[in-house]
Design a protein around this motif. Sequence first.
Motif, PDB file in Angstrom:
ATOM      1  N   VAL A 183     -29.896   5.100  81.734  1.00 16.69           N
ATOM      2  CA  VAL A 183     -29.287   6.436  81.323  1.00 16.69           C
ATOM      3  C   VAL A 183     -28.687   7.469  82.348  1.00 16.69           C
ATOM      4  O   VAL A 183     -29.852   7.656  83.354  1.00 16.69           O
ATOM      5  CB  VAL A 183     -30.186   7.250  80.262  1.00 16.69           C
ATOM      6  N   GLY A 184     -27.610   7.736  82.592  1.00 16.99           N
ATOM      7  CA  GLY A 184     -27.016   8.834  83.612  1.00 16.99           C
ATOM      8  C   GLY A 184     -26.961  10.225  82.775  1.00 16.99           C
ATOM      9  O   GLY A 184     -27.344  10.372  81.611  1.00 16.99           O
ATOM     10  N   SER A 185     -26.584  11.308  83.688  1.00 16.38           N
ATOM     11  CA  SER A 185     -26.489  12.303  83.160  1.00 16.38           C
ATOM     12  C   SER A 185     -25.134  13.236  83.174  1.00 16.38           C
ATOM     13  O   SER A 185     -24.498  13.002  84.086  1.00 16.38           O
ATOM     14  CB  SER A 185     -27.574  13.494  84.032  1.00 16.38           C
ATOM     15  N   THR A 186     -24.872  13.934  82.109  1.00 18.89           N
ATOM     16  CA  THR A 186     -23.757  14.577  82.063  1.00 18.89           C
ATOM     17  C   THR A 186     -24.038  16.269  81.851  1.00 18.89           C
ATOM     18  O   THR A 186     -25.242  16.662  81.761  1.00 18.89           O
ATOM     19  CB  THR A 186     -22.682  14.239  80.835  1.00 18.89           C
ATOM     20  N   THR A 187     -23.135  16.881  81.925  1.00 21.00           N
ATOM     21  CA  THR A 187     -23.193  18.426  81.904  1.00 21.00           C
ATOM     22  C   THR A 187     -22.730  18.901  80.513  1.00 21.00           C
ATOM     23  O   THR A 187     -21.979  18.289  79.812  1.00 21.00           O
ATOM     24  CB  THR A 187     -22.364  19.327  83.052  1.00 21.00           C
ATOM     25  N   LYS A 188     -22.881  20.063  80.259  1.00 15.46           N
ATOM     26  CA  LYS A 188     -22.176  20.879  79.083  1.00 15.46           C
ATOM     27  C   LYS A 188     -20.592  20.919  79.349  1.00 15.46           C
ATOM     28  O   LYS A 188     -20.030  21.501  78.341  1.00 15.46           O
ATOM     29  CB  LYS A 188     -22.907  22.011  78.914  1.00 15.46           C
ATOM     30  N   SER A 189     -20.057  21.097  80.558  1.00 16.06           N
ATOM     31  CA  SER A 189     -18.725  21.196  80.623  1.00 16.06           C
ATOM     32  C   SER A 189     -17.943  19.685  80.666  1.00 16.06           C
ATOM     33  O   SER A 189     -18.519  18.933  80.979  1.00 16.06           O
ATOM     34  CB  SER A 189     -18.397  21.864  82.063  1.00 16.06           C
ATOM     35  N   SER A 198     -23.924  16.223  89.034  1.00 20.03           N
ATOM     36  CA  SER A 198     -23.560  15.913  90.556  1.00 20.03           C
ATOM     37  C   SER A 198     -24.583  14.982  90.998  1.00 20.03           C
ATOM     38  O   SER A 198     -24.456  14.359  92.079  1.00 20.03           O
ATOM     39  CB  SER A 198     -23.404  17.133  91.484  1.00 20.03           C
ATOM     40  N   PHE A 199     -25.770  15.024  90.485  1.00 21.61           N
ATOM     41  CA  PHE A 199     -27.226  14.560  91.039  1.00 21.61           C
ATOM     42  C   PHE A 199     -27.122  13.099  90.484  1.00 21.61           C
ATOM     43  O   PHE A 199     -27.945  12.326  91.039  1.00 21.61           O
ATOM     44  CB  PHE A 199     -28.331  15.087  90.788  1.00 21.61           C
ATOM     45  N   SER A 200     -26.544  12.612  89.198  1.00 22.53           N
ATOM     46  CA  SER A 200     -26.777  11.627  88.486  1.00 22.53           C
ATOM     47  C   SER A 200     -26.322  10.373  89.237  1.00 22.53           C
ATOM     48  O   SER A 200     -25.295  10.185  89.933  1.00 22.53           O
ATOM     49  CB  SER A 200     -26.010  11.433  87.221  1.00 22.53           C
ATOM     50  N   SER A 218     -27.961  18.151  82.475  1.00 17.40           N
ATOM     51  CA  SER A 218     -28.062  19.555  83.127  1.00 17.40           C
ATOM     52  C   SER A 218     -28.033  20.759  82.322  1.00 17.40           C
ATOM     53  O   SER A 218     -27.569  20.872  81.262  1.00 17.40           O
ATOM     54  CB  SER A 218     -26.396  19.664  83.974  1.00 17.40           C
ATOM     55  N   ALA A 219     -29.052  21.677  83.034  1.00 17.24           N
ATOM     56  CA  ALA A 219     -29.322  23.063  82.182  1.00 17.24           C
ATOM     57  C   ALA A 219     -29.917  22.608  80.816  1.00 17.24           C
ATOM     58  O   ALA A 219     -29.355  23.264  80.152  1.00 17.24           O
ATOM     59  CB  ALA A 219     -28.001  23.769  82.345  1.00 17.24           C
ATOM     60  N   ILE A 220     -30.691  21.854  80.952  1.00 19.54           N
ATOM     61  CA  ILE A 220     -31.199  21.541  79.321  1.00 19.54           C
ATOM     62  C   ILE A 220     -32.725  22.470  79.248  1.00 19.54           C
ATOM     63  O   ILE A 220     -33.657  22.306  79.853  1.00 19.54           O
ATOM     64  CB  ILE A 220     -31.471  20.002  79.133  1.00 19.54           C
ATOM     65  N   VAL A 221     -32.583  23.239  78.172  1.00 17.76           N
ATOM     66  CA  VAL A 221     -33.645  24.401  77.901  1.00 17.76           C
ATOM     67  C   VAL A 221     -34.547  23.276  76.703  1.00 17.76           C
ATOM     68  O   VAL A 221     -34.179  22.756  75.878  1.00 17.76           O
ATOM     69  CB  VAL A 221     -32.916  25.502  77.233  1.00 17.76           C
ATOM     70  N   PHE A 232     -34.332  22.834  82.739  1.00 18.73           N
ATOM     71  CA  PHE A 232     -34.442  21.595  83.826  1.00 18.73           C
ATOM     72  C   PHE A 232     -32.959  20.848  84.077  1.00 18.73           C
ATOM     73  O   PHE A 232     -32.239  20.790  83.016  1.00 18.73           O
ATOM     74  CB  PHE A 232     -35.703  20.860  83.542  1.00 18.73           C
ATOM     75  N   ASN A 233     -32.978  20.251  85.067  1.00 21.55           N
ATOM     76  CA  ASN A 233     -31.938  19.247  85.422  1.00 21.55           C
ATOM     77  C   ASN A 233     -32.573  18.018  85.733  1.00 21.55           C
ATOM     78  O   ASN A 233     -33.475  17.883  86.286  1.00 21.55           O
ATOM     79  CB  ASN A 233     -31.154  19.834  86.551  1.00 21.55           C
ATOM     80  N   GLY A 234     -31.862  16.993  85.388  1.00 23.47           N
ATOM     81  CA  GLY A 234     -32.165  15.553  85.974  1.00 23.47           C
ATOM     82  C   GLY A 234     -31.860  14.652  85.020  1.00 23.47           C
ATOM     83  O   GLY A 234     -31.622  14.848  83.682  1.00 23.47           O
ATOM     84  N   THR A 235     -31.722  13.339  85.311  1.00 24.64           N
ATOM     85  CA  THR A 235     -31.579  12.254  84.333  1.00 24.64           C
ATOM     86  C   THR A 235     -32.835  12.018  83.640  1.00 24.64           C
ATOM     87  O   THR A 235     -32.873  11.485  82.627  1.00 24.64           O
ATOM     88  CB  THR A 235     -31.291  10.884  85.030  1.00 24.64           C
TER      89      THR A 235
END
Length: 309
Positions: A183-189, A198-200, A218-221, A232-235
């Motif tokens: 799994v990779g990471s996306t943002t809410k945008s 950008s870190f994924s 990204s920016a997951i509460v 927090f941010n991260g895969t």
Amino acid sequence: MAANTPDKINYHYNLEFNPLETYDPDDASKAIRDYPSFKQPFYGNNDVTGLDASHGTHVAGIIAARRGNGRKDESGALITDGIAPQARIMSVRVVPDGDERDEDIANAVRYAVDNGARIINMSFGKVFSPEKKQVAKAFEYAASKGVLMVHAAGNSSFDIGDNGHFPCRFEMSDMVKKHWIEVGSTTKSFKRDEYVSSFSNFGNQEGKAKIDVFAPGSAIVSTIPGGGVASFNGTSMATPHVAGIAALVLSHAPEMTGAEVKELLLDNVQDYSDKTVLSPDEHYVDFGSLSITGGEVSAIKSLDALYNE
């Protein structure tokens, strides 16, 4: 995530760091012993908190935080509803800090399987794995029991096909591959310059290690120890979104194997493969070039397919 955070400097790159010192060396029940063994895997204790349980608690909340629990942000919106609140979480603390040790990973996987885990959510990774064959055997054991393994791709902004990143299912058996989701990471945008975190890590090169799917990271509460919430941010945050949807699917169809759940989820992603995005290594590419599916995991599409196939 920054490339060199204080945690990485103090633990990951610190040759003097000894994880045994995170516990009282005179305590016979310390979580990690000096020389863990594949043949004698029964060690450790029931302390899942350790020095800091924020990461694991945050991951668990994404998956299974109680819905309608009253936690709200400044706007009054609920922010900690879990994806699968009916799921039961088995906390297995494997990494005290720094890189995980292969013996601990292999033993922990077998422990989780033997104690009834249906899905193993994994938020660890490293560039060198001296006992990777033994780790692969543990994952093969999990796959033989129909367990789904969901693994965070990592936060180094690189193509995992060109860089070592273990555990790597690409080097494991076909049975493991069928039960594994990377799994990779996306943002809410949804803007092309901001959509992919950008870190994924990423990857979809022919004949090399690949990412299966992306999810919000990204920016997951979510929940943290003490009854609070944090962003927090991260895969590591993206992966429990996939594991949570998998748990949701199993709650509707408990007879499914991990391989069947994987197939359902990956066949029913939100397809953005033709979308132009800025990759983590700062190139404009089609989103489809960053993973096998070219999409983001979708609970709605997966459950709709489950009931309408």
